[in-house]
Motif scaffolding. Structure first.
Motif, PDB file in Angstrom:
ATOM      1  N   HIS A 159      -7.964  -0.741   5.750  1.00 11.36           N
ATOM      2  CA  HIS A 159      -6.904   0.114   6.272  1.00 11.36           C
ATOM      3  C   HIS A 159      -7.212   1.530   5.780  1.00 11.36           C
ATOM      4  O   HIS A 159      -8.079   1.693   4.910  1.00 11.36           O
ATOM      5  CB  HIS A 159      -5.545  -0.391   5.750  1.00 11.36           C
TER       6      HIS A 159
ATOM      7  N   HIS B 104       1.357   3.790   2.060  1.00 14.03           N
ATOM      8  CA  HIS B 104       1.966   4.456   3.213  1.00 14.03           C
ATOM      9  C   HIS B 104       3.491   4.405   3.127  1.00 14.03           C
ATOM     10  O   HIS B 104       4.072   3.426   2.659  1.00 14.03           O
ATOM     11  CB  HIS B 104       1.476   3.821   4.520  1.00 14.03           C
TER      12      HIS B 104
ATOM     13  N   HIS C  10       0.837  -1.210   0.000  1.00 12.52           N
ATOM     14  CA  HIS C  10       0.000   0.000   0.000  1.00 12.52           C
ATOM     15  C   HIS C  10       0.862   1.246   0.000  1.00 12.52           C
ATOM     16  O   HIS C  10       2.091   1.169   0.040  1.00 12.52           O
ATOM     17  CB  HIS C  10      -1.019  -0.020   1.138  1.00 12.52           C
TER      18      HIS C  10
END
Ligand SMILES: [Zn+2]
Ligand SMILES: [Zn+2]
Length: 271
Positions: A116, A57, A55
């Protein structure tokens, strides 16, 4: 197939999955110099030749372009991740779809969407009759995750925080809400609940992405050990910059242990 966790936590994530000629770097949260240091600590004299990022981040994605360029390794991301972050780099990423298995050399990778606060996937790796699955950065265990993990030899799952430590800890209110929320991270108790229902065939469980502020290795281990009390799996903990190696070579002996013990935890996993 050999898995080596090179770094795990909000300070940067990286794991190497080796299968045949494939050396897949999972997550690109470390700069090149740190990644090299961790590979050396793990006694891995290898060059990643593919990169998959779970992902957008920074602790998973920040160095994706730098590493992809340096290693001339294709970068694999989901369409949702491609849309949510500027990846940079000269080559276009290769896009995978959650739930549609894709091949990287002889390795089969299957992604599953998990909740998330950025589009996130759990990844499953299958090679030559052996399998492992990774799930970090998820606020709760979604329906179907256990099926996604079915038949795996190794399960790598986040045990991010202790609920009490998070509540009493130094984070500002909005961050406590975020971390502890449905789209944040799994607590030790949530992970324990998942582990209680774990398939009996799992041989190794690795606790991942422990918070250095809102958790302790002792608390995470105690919760998981209690949940796995009647389970034969070996329980390991990945630390921020420790090295945790798992091996699964069907029908062959365990690879010889390195001559000098590495600085941190090194554990072997084999039938
Ligand atoms: Zn993370
Ligand atoms: Zn995240």
């Amino acid at each position: 197939m050999r898995l080596t966790v090179l770094a795990s936590g909000s300070g940067g994530n990286a794991m190497l999955v080796e299968a045949g000629e494939t050396r897949l770097l999972v997550d690109a949260g470390l700069p090149l110099v740190t990644l090299r240091r961790q590979l050396a600590r793990a006694k891995l004299d290898v060059v990643p030749n593919a990169i998959v990022v779970t992902h957008s981040h920074g602790d998973h994605c920040r160095h994706a372009a730098e590493l992809s360029e340096h290693y001339q390794a294709p970068l694999y991301v989901s369409e949702a991740t491609r849309r949510s972050v500027r990846l940079g780099g000269r080559r276009a990423p290769r896009i995978f779809n959650p739930r549609v298995p894709f091949a990287i050399g002889p390795l089969t990778v299957t992604a599953m969407t998990v909740p998330h606060d950025a589009p996130q996937v759990s990844l499953r790796f299958d090679h030559d009759g052996r399998s492992a699955a990774l799930a970090t950065d998820l606020g709760e265990v979604p329906p179907g995750l256990m099926e996604h993990f079915a038949g795996c030899d190794a399960v790598l799952i986040e045990s991010n925080h202790d609920g009490d430590m998070l509540r009493a800890g130094p984070y500002p209110y909005h961050l406590k809400k975020r971390v502890g929320g449905d789209h944040g991270h799994l607590s030790n108790a949530q992970t324990a609940r998942f582990l209680r229902a774990l398939d009996r065939g799992v041989r190794t469980v690795v606790l991942m992405h422990l918070s250095q502020t809102n958790n302790t290795p002792e608390l995470a281990r105690a919760a998981a050990a209690e949940a796995l009390a009647d389970h034969p799996a070996t329980l390991l903990l990945a630390t921020q910059f420790g090295v945790t190696a798992l091996e699964a070579f069907p029908g062959s002996a365990v690879a010889p242990a390195p001559a000098a013990p590495p600085p941190r935890q090194l554990e072997l996993f084999a039938r």
